[in-house]
Scaffold this motif. Sequence first.
Motif, short mmCIF file in Angstrom:
data_model
loop_
_atom_site.label_atom_id
_atom_site.label_comp_id
_atom_site.label_asym_id
_atom_site.label_seq_id
_atom_site.Cartn_x
_atom_site.Cartn_y
_atom_site.Cartn_z
N SER A 31 0.87 -1.17 0.00
CA SER A 31 0.00 0.00 0.00
C SER A 31 0.91 1.22 0.00
O SER A 31 2.09 1.14 0.34
CB SER A 31 -0.93 0.02 1.21
OG SER A 31 -0.19 0.23 2.40
N LYS B 165 -8.77 -2.20 -0.91
CA LYS B 165 -7.92 -3.29 -0.48
C LYS B 165 -8.32 -4.56 -1.23
O LYS B 165 -9.51 -4.87 -1.36
CB LYS B 165 -8.03 -3.49 1.03
CG LYS B 165 -6.96 -4.39 1.57
CD LYS B 165 -6.87 -4.32 3.06
CE LYS B 165 -5.70 -5.15 3.51
NZ LYS B 165 -5.51 -5.07 4.95
N TYR C 177 -3.58 0.52 -3.18
CA TYR C 177 -3.13 -0.84 -2.89
C TYR C 177 -2.60 -1.42 -4.19
O TYR C 177 -3.22 -1.24 -5.25
CB TYR C 177 -4.28 -1.69 -2.35
CG TYR C 177 -4.81 -1.17 -1.04
CD1 TYR C 177 -4.23 -1.56 0.16
CD2 TYR C 177 -5.87 -0.27 -1.00
CE1 TYR C 177 -4.70 -1.06 1.37
CE2 TYR C 177 -6.34 0.23 0.20
CZ TYR C 177 -5.75 -0.18 1.38
OH TYR C 177 -6.21 0.32 2.57
#
Length: 111
Positions: A76, A109, A90
Amino acid sequence: MIVMTRYLPITSMILLSACGLDEPADNLASTEPVEVRTCESIRDDVIRIAGQNGVNIVKIYEPQTLVDTPDKLDCSGRVLVSSGQEAKLYYRSFKDADGDRLVQYSEQKMD
């Protein structure tokens, strides 16, 4: 001018290597160097891929390793786009079922 917002899906993948006829036989040692992949080392790949998809990333700051295994590297970082906006990004490098190395990025994510 391209503007990246939290609601703009920017998920993308690209094939970074391919199999070919020149591959060594399974019983021979490869003379090719093993590439060490880090969150820092794949930033340029992510920026290039995003640009090919119309997202002008200027830089990825503060890369952090989330998962690091031989087949997968999840990262990230804070991304700055050409409009001046910043967002969390991400990104990952992983091997697919064929053993090819892929890079993927997203504002969400990834599993």
